[in-house]
Write an enzyme that holds these catalytic residues in place. Structure first.
Site, PDB file in Angstrom:
ATOM      1  N   GLY A  22     -20.362 -35.025  -0.960  1.00 14.84           N
ATOM      2  CA  GLY A  22     -20.635 -34.392  -2.252  1.00 14.84           C
ATOM      3  C   GLY A  22     -22.058 -34.700  -2.670  1.00 14.84           C
ATOM      4  O   GLY A  22     -22.543 -35.824  -2.497  1.00 14.84           O
ATOM      5  N   GLY A  37     -23.433 -33.628  -5.811  1.00 17.77           N
ATOM      6  CA  GLY A  37     -23.669 -33.371  -7.225  1.00 17.77           C
ATOM      7  C   GLY A  37     -24.461 -34.528  -7.813  1.00 17.77           C
ATOM      8  O   GLY A  37     -25.111 -35.281  -7.087  1.00 17.77           O
ATOM      9  N   ALA A  84     -23.573 -37.393  -8.991  1.00 19.15           N
ATOM     10  CA  ALA A  84     -23.201 -38.718  -8.483  1.00 19.15           C
ATOM     11  C   ALA A  84     -23.583 -38.863  -7.014  1.00 19.15           C
ATOM     12  O   ALA A  84     -24.204 -39.856  -6.618  1.00 19.15           O
ATOM     13  CB  ALA A  84     -21.700 -38.941  -8.682  1.00 19.15           C
ATOM     14  N   HIS A 131     -11.675 -27.425 -22.300  1.00 15.66           N
ATOM     15  CA  HIS A 131     -12.900 -27.268 -23.093  1.00 15.66           C
ATOM     16  C   HIS A 131     -12.715 -26.182 -24.143  1.00 15.66           C
ATOM     17  O   HIS A 131     -12.224 -25.107 -23.848  1.00 15.66           O
ATOM     18  CB  HIS A 131     -14.061 -26.904 -22.160  1.00 15.66           C
ATOM     19  CG  HIS A 131     -15.397 -27.042 -22.804  1.00 15.66           C
ATOM     20  ND1 HIS A 131     -15.852 -26.136 -23.722  1.00 15.66           N
ATOM     21  CD2 HIS A 131     -16.364 -27.975 -22.674  1.00 15.66           C
ATOM     22  CE1 HIS A 131     -17.069 -26.518 -24.119  1.00 15.66           C
ATOM     23  NE2 HIS A 131     -17.390 -27.631 -23.497  1.00 15.66           N
ATOM     24  N   SER A 157     -21.847 -23.876 -23.830  1.00 13.24           N
ATOM     25  CA  SER A 157     -22.029 -25.240 -24.283  1.00 13.24           C
ATOM     26  C   SER A 157     -21.438 -25.432 -25.670  1.00 13.24           C
ATOM     27  O   SER A 157     -21.598 -24.607 -26.559  1.00 13.24           O
ATOM     28  CB  SER A 157     -23.505 -25.572 -24.348  1.00 13.24           C
ATOM     29  OG  SER A 157     -23.662 -26.794 -25.023  1.00 13.24           O
ATOM     30  N   ARG A 171     -13.273 -32.586 -28.187  1.00 13.07           N
ATOM     31  CA  ARG A 171     -12.846 -31.381 -27.483  1.00 13.07           C
ATOM     32  C   ARG A 171     -11.347 -31.122 -27.540  1.00 13.07           C
ATOM     33  O   ARG A 171     -10.918 -29.982 -27.703  1.00 13.07           O
ATOM     34  CB  ARG A 171     -13.255 -31.505 -26.020  1.00 13.07           C
ATOM     35  CG  ARG A 171     -14.729 -31.437 -25.869  1.00 13.07           C
ATOM     36  CD  ARG A 171     -15.160 -31.654 -24.450  1.00 13.07           C
ATOM     37  NE  ARG A 171     -16.583 -31.366 -24.368  1.00 13.07           N
ATOM     38  CZ  ARG A 171     -17.313 -31.479 -23.272  1.00 13.07           C
ATOM     39  NH1 ARG A 171     -16.743 -31.891 -22.159  1.00 13.07           N
ATOM     40  NH2 ARG A 171     -18.576 -31.186 -23.273  1.00 13.07           N
ATOM     41  N   HIS A 226     -11.597 -27.661 -17.672  1.00 19.17           N
ATOM     42  CA  HIS A 226     -13.033 -27.834 -17.563  1.00 19.17           C
ATOM     43  C   HIS A 226     -13.403 -29.083 -16.790  1.00 19.17           C
ATOM     44  O   HIS A 226     -14.332 -29.094 -16.002  1.00 19.17           O
ATOM     45  CB  HIS A 226     -13.564 -27.891 -18.998  1.00 19.17           C
ATOM     46  CG  HIS A 226     -14.918 -28.460 -19.134  1.00 19.17           C
ATOM     47  ND1 HIS A 226     -15.992 -27.879 -18.519  1.00 19.17           N
ATOM     48  CD2 HIS A 226     -15.374 -29.542 -19.799  1.00 19.17           C
ATOM     49  CE1 HIS A 226     -17.070 -28.595 -18.812  1.00 19.17           C
ATOM     50  NE2 HIS A 226     -16.730 -29.613 -19.564  1.00 19.17           N
ATOM     51  N   LEU A 231     -22.407 -36.001 -17.296  1.00 24.26           N
ATOM     52  CA  LEU A 231     -23.683 -36.139 -16.603  1.00 24.26           C
ATOM     53  C   LEU A 231     -24.067 -37.606 -16.594  1.00 24.26           C
ATOM     54  O   LEU A 231     -24.545 -38.146 -15.597  1.00 24.26           O
ATOM     55  CB  LEU A 231     -24.755 -35.305 -17.309  1.00 24.26           C
ATOM     56  CG  LEU A 231     -24.462 -33.806 -17.403  1.00 24.26           C
ATOM     57  CD1 LEU A 231     -25.586 -33.086 -18.132  1.00 24.26           C
ATOM     58  CD2 LEU A 231     -24.285 -33.211 -16.022  1.00 24.26           C
TER      59      LEU A 231
END
Lengths: 223, 251, 636
Positions: free
Chosen positions: C39, C41, C43, C265, C283, C329, C400, C440
């Protein structure tokens, strides 16, 4: 030329030599406009220019060299560009406005090369004192007469105008390309640069093209 | 509200990189105009699978216009007829009933076709590896507000950094040049003070790699800018040209 | 049994003292170790780059054509950090507290505190990498506020923060790839893990271009493969996001923690048709300037602009006056669904509520709104064909993010030694509900600042270079992957992978979505095996395994979702309390709000795989709260 390795190097060589050629085109035009002053003015200018020899030979050699470098670098770029897309699209579409002149660059360039060869044979490498300089009134007009005899021929005149349209089209893209290729202006000035470049291209083409038209119109005066 | 249309698709099919490839014609019937272009292809593919045929291969992932995976040349335009829109964000309401749509892959020597509409864009990664970074090791960064950055510069850097690496610029360029992609990256880093340190090495390294990957040269057609789904300006190319020249002169 | 290895000492000193005490690998020895990172991404890319910088040999894998395409790229809003630049009272403690409270007290104190602690370093790192964060005219970094917080601590790069942070990590990764310290393996899908003598020693991958299945050995394996929200079929995740890597690890012995923790979300574009392939998130920063409402009267089908102010119900502002439209959320999502379930939903399907920026447009002007949200408005118009400058947007919740994931200890190592899990793929920091702008943060915290330290503690006691693909375990795992791929191809039934996936997704959304009930969960537990059984009997995958075959890729992922779904529902059934994003209908206060049950459920549910068709075993890691007082979340 060893230092010219990357695509940007080559582009910048084309642009720099192009600028030199643009300056030549403008200077040449300024000289040509003496035609409007009549035989004395025009031939006087030609004599003055000839008086600059042998220094002028140096300038001409430089001009030739620049011209050849411009051709060489362009040819390499064009060949590379053709190789970069081995399979073409079935359907083409241009979304960028005004890319007409840019797409025609190799063609207008080739047309200009052909024109230059013809132009040199027609006007430069002739005996100005000989029959080529004698107009219908039977008098010798030197270089002025050579020009009038050539451009007074309607076929020559039309070809000349066609060639000048090619020059104008080439320059309309060439001038802005020079500015873009050296990165001289930022985003906000780009549209203005494009307008100025297009305007200059048209102006140069019109100014040059006015000459055969004027010659045709005033040819009768020398009968 | 929901309207349906019927379409004729001319789709480029190519088994692999070595295969010559050809166009195949498919009917796409009953397409809801609220569908995205890729959802339309999904529907076509589901039908193909059911008929025991191989579906049309196409790259896609986020389907919200940011990952840069999708893209095909639709009726001669990369990502289709809508400005500043990736293929996944193009919706079928842009098309009319009985339209014929030609769908081709990006075509460039630097992007060999993998299968159908899928191309290999690893050349972009190679270009990035040749200088598309600021060499700050993890942990060695100074406090973030130590160096103020002019807001205008940060904004212009962000404009350039918005590149999604989809390759539409290459696809659109008559010369299959990658200058907009590279120009965007050079501009993004070059506009920020922290990116100035390596600016010269960056532009030289990335341009050399770009050339080696078989892309064409820029001849200022600006088709790239018109095709870019993120609206990246060709002024990024101008900036790269300038940086390149100054790096050469400084050598 | 489950040892989270949380360091002793006061909360605020744990990470520092841990770093001072853990084992280190000598710089000269690091190059003898090989680490696999799956992966790329936030991380994965940040971890691979940071490990390579320290001298380890790194093999990085991603199934996309480039590491830059990982789905972190789609995060829009921002990243939290406790810089306190706005001077509004923020601190590491407050960020810690907000995160743990936002997670409804179902995460580990020590992990969350560390997350807040390293947040500032991440901003420093990203700025130095050239991430073009938004700035004020002074040239200094700008912040904005985000759901669930009363301070402005979110750093952002327009509406593309995830993209910019990922490109930062990606550029660091490519730098190392260029140097040869990272070997990139794009278009390689991980199909299985290889465990040798109880330790993770490698992986099996399928090259998506050629279909070649190969084995890769390493001294440690790092999974940073994201979340599993696509189990619902329709989610905001990228189409190819999947559970395979972590599910395969689970089947090889790694415990799966809190699989039922999924985040719905609140601000997504509503579903509009059966053909829909994914949902698009906008967003939630929109909630800063937008007001959420529905018509007061059921079935009011007038245009939104024709509904007068006094006939609108701004239900979030009404029910939660302190936080209003900025409630976490889960509350925003559940309340929207509740309004729609009462018949007050708007739009053609009735599954939508208004998000109205009209008042802000009037107050701040079109230019300010354009600067803040123009890309979102454009996105909305492209998808729906509607202009949000003229009419309020319509939004609806969508799956989400998944807080659940593989169980890891404080060192981010799973119970399977040598297997490290980062980012969304692990379970660690967000409890039962993740705070906005913290995904993030966690991805980068794990990759840049946590794993590079903690992996040394494991590797220091491993003799380097012992893993070898010649070991029989590699051959067996490879054979199994080849067999399984062949099995998918030879069924030759009638239904496509997507059809099964949609069926599974609908079932889970109904029975195991934002609100669950025991009978519904039990029903799902019965239906999932039936779908799975039909899948293996009636699947249709054209083409072969020795080529680029996207239907085959999808089939493999759906097969794992079908197995994983059972565990997810099983976990939801076990957790009889309402917490975070998980409203258990049987567990509610007299006013109908979620009722958490700390006495019985203040634990991490870590599931152990016991073999196909056998009941998984639940291990409980009790959550001890030393610093914070377990409060009922109150956003009123």
């Amino acid at each position: 030329m060893n230092r010219v390795k990357s695509s940007i190097d080559k582009k910048q060589v084309v642009a720099a030599t192009g600028l030199f050629l643009i300056l030549f085109v403008v200077a040449h035009l300024a000289g040509n406009l003496f035609i409007y002053g009549g035989p004395e003015a025009f031939n006087g200018y030609a004599r003055k220019l000839a008086g600059l020899r042998p220094g002028l030979y140096f300038v001409e050699a430089a001009l030739l060299a620049v011209f050849l470098v411009h051709l060489d670098a362009t040819a390499r770029l064009v060949l590379e560009n053709l190789r970069a897309r081995p399979v073409g699209y079935r359907q083409g579409h241009s979304a960028a406005g005004g890319s007409f002149a840019s797409r025609l660059m190799p063609w207008t360039g080739a047309a200009i090369v052909a024109f230059v060869i013809w132009h040199l044979r027609d006007l430069t490498f002739v005996d100005r004192a000989g029959p080529a300089g004698i107009l219908p009134d039977g008098r010798g007009y030197g270089l002025f007469g050579v020009v009038y005899n050539s451009l007074g021929n309607p076929v020559h005149g039309v070809l000349y105008i066609a060639a000048m349209l090619a020059v104008g089209t080439h320059l309309s893209h060439g001038i802005q390309s020079f500015i873009q290729t050296f990165g001289l202006v930022g985003e906000h000035r780009l549209p203005a640069v494009r307008r100025v470049s297009n305007g200059l291209g048209i102006l140069i083409a019109l100014a040059y093209s006015s000459i055969p038209v004027y010659v045709q119109l005033s040819f009768g005066a020398f009968k | 509200m929901a309207k349906t249309i019927n379409l004729t698709l001319h789709v480029w099919r190519q088994k692999g990189t070595q295969d010559k490839g050809r166009f195949e014609v498919y009917k796409a019937e009953g397409i809801d105009t609220d569908m995205s272009f890729l959802e339309m292809l999904d529907v076509v593919n589901e039908r193909l699978i059911k008929e025991g045929k191989e579906p049309v291969a196409f790259d896609h992932d986020c389907r919200e216009g940011i990952c840069g995976a999708c893209g095909a040349v639709v009726n001669g335009r990369p990502h289709g007829p809508m400005d500043k829109t990736t293929l996944c964000q193009l919706h079928m309401r842009r098309f009319k009933d009985n339209d014929t749509i030609t769908i081709e892959p990006w075509r460039a020597r630097g992007f060999p076709v993998v299968k159908d509409l899928v191309v290999d864009r690893s050349a972009f990664d190679q270009i990035m590896a040749a200088g598309g970074f600021i060499s700050v090791k993890t942990g060695s960064a100074p406090e973030a507000n130590t160096v103020p950055v002019r807001r205008q510069d940060a904004e212009t850097a962000m404009d350039a950094a918005a590149c999604i690496g989809c390759g539409a610029c290459v696809a659109a360029c008559p010369n299959a040049s990658a200058m907009l992609f590279v120009g965007a990256k050079v501009s993004h880093f070059g506009l920020l003070p922290q990116g100035r340190v390596e600016a010269k090495e960056r532009v030289r390294g990335m341009v050399a790699r770009m050339d080696a990957e078989g892309f064409g040269n820029c001849s200022n057609h600006y088709e790239c800018e018109a095709a870019c789904p993120k609206g990246i300006s060709v002024s990024t190319i101008a900036r790269m040209n300038r940086e390149y020249l100054s790096s050469e002169l400084a050598e | 049994m489950l040892d989270a290895k949380i360091p002793a000492g006061p909360l605020k000193d744990k990470w520092t003292s841990h770093k001072n005490k853990i084992r280190l690998v000598n710089p000269a020895n690091k190059r003898k170790y090989r680490v696999i990172v799956v992966g790329t991404g936030l991380a994965g890319a940040s971890a691979a780059a940071s490990l390579a910088e320290r001298g380890y040999n790194v093999d990085a894998f991603c199934f996309q054509d480039s590491p830059r395409r990982a789905h972190s790229i789609a995060a829009q809003g921002g990243i939290n950090a406790a810089k306190n630049y706005p001077n509004d009272g923020d601190s590491v403690y407050r960020l810690f507290y907000d995160t743990i409270k936002g997670g409804d007290f179902r995460s580990r104190e020590a992990n969350v505190y560390r997350l807040a602690e390293v947040s500032n370093g991440i901003i420093d790192q990203c700025v130095a990498q050239g991430v073009p964060f938004a700035r004020e005219y002074s040239g200094y970094l700008d912040n904005r506020s985000f759901g669930g917080a009363q301070v402005s601590r979110t750093f952002y790069a327009r509406g593309q923060t995830g993209q910019q942070l990922l490109l930062g990590a990606y550029s660091a990764l490519m730098k190392d790839a260029g140097k040869g310290t990272v070997t990139m393996h794009p278009r390689a899908e991980m199909l299985d893990h290889v465990v040798v003598d109880g330790k993770a020693k490698g992986i099996i991958t399928r090259c998506l271009l050629t279909g070649k299945i190969s084995a890769h050995a390493a001294d440690a394996v790092v999974l940073a493969t994201g979340g599993y929200a696509n189990v619902f079929y329709l989610s905001t995740n990228a189409k190819a996001s999947n559970v395979t890597a972590v599910w395969r690890a689970h089947k090889k012995g790694a415990f799966f923690a809190n699989p039922c923790y999924t985040q719905i979300h609140p601000t997504c574009i509503p579903v509009h048709g059966d053909y829909q392939s994914k949902l698009t998130l906008m967003s939630e920063s929109l909630r800063n300037d937008g007001r959420v409402w529905v018509p007061k009267n059921k079935g009011d089908s007038r245009r939104p602009s024709a509904i007068p102010e006094n006939e609108r119900d701004y239900f979030l502002e009404r029910k939660y006056p302190a936080f209003g439209n900025l409630v976490p959320r889960d509350l925003a999502s559940r309340n929207a669904k509740e309004q729609c379930d009462q018949g007050k939903g708007v739009g053609p399907t009735g599954h939508a509520v208004y998000l109205d920026l009209g008042e802000s447009l009037g107050r701040l002007g079109r230019d300010v709104i354009r600067e803040r949200y123009d890309n979102l408005f454009e996105m909305y118009e492209r998808i729906t064909g509607m202009d949000a400058y003229k009419e309020p947007m319509m939004i609806y919740p969508a799956p989400h993010y998944t807080m659940g994931g593989l169980w890891v200890d404080y060192n981010l190592m799973s119970n399977l030694p040598g297997l490290f899990v980062l980012g969304e793929a692990n379970f660690s920091d967000h409890g039962a509900n993740r705070l906005g702008a913290s995904a993030l943060l966690q991805g980068l915290a794990d990759g840049y600042f946590i794993l590079p330290y903690t992996i040394g503690d494991y590797l220091a006691v491993q003799p380097p270079g012992k893993a070898d693909t010649g070991h029989p375990a590699f051959g067996e795992a490879r054979e199994a992957a080849v067999r399984r791929t062949g099995d998918l191809l030879k069924i030759n039934g009638k239904k496509t992978p997507d059809e099964f996936h949609r069926e599974l997704g609908r079932l889970l959304w109904e029975k195991c979505g934002m609100s669950r009930r025991e009978d519904g969960l039990k029903e799902a537990l019965k239906k999932i095996p039936a779908i799975r059984e039909e899948f293996w009997r009636n699947l249709l995958v054209p083409g072969s395994g020795e080529e680029f075959n996207q239907t085959l890729e999808r089939a493999g992922r759906v097969a794992d979702f079908l197995e994983f779904a059972g565990l997810m529902v099983r976990d939801a059934l076990e957790r009889k309390e309402s917490c975070g994003g998980h409203f258990r209908e049987e567990s509610r206060t007299p006013e109908g709000e979620a009722l958490r049950d700390d006495a019985n459920f203040a634990y991490v549910a870590a599931w152990e795989f016991k073999g196909a068709g056998r009941e998984p075993v639940l291990h409980k890691e009790p959550l001890a709260f030393e610093e914070v007082h377990l409060a009922t979340r109150n956003y009123k």
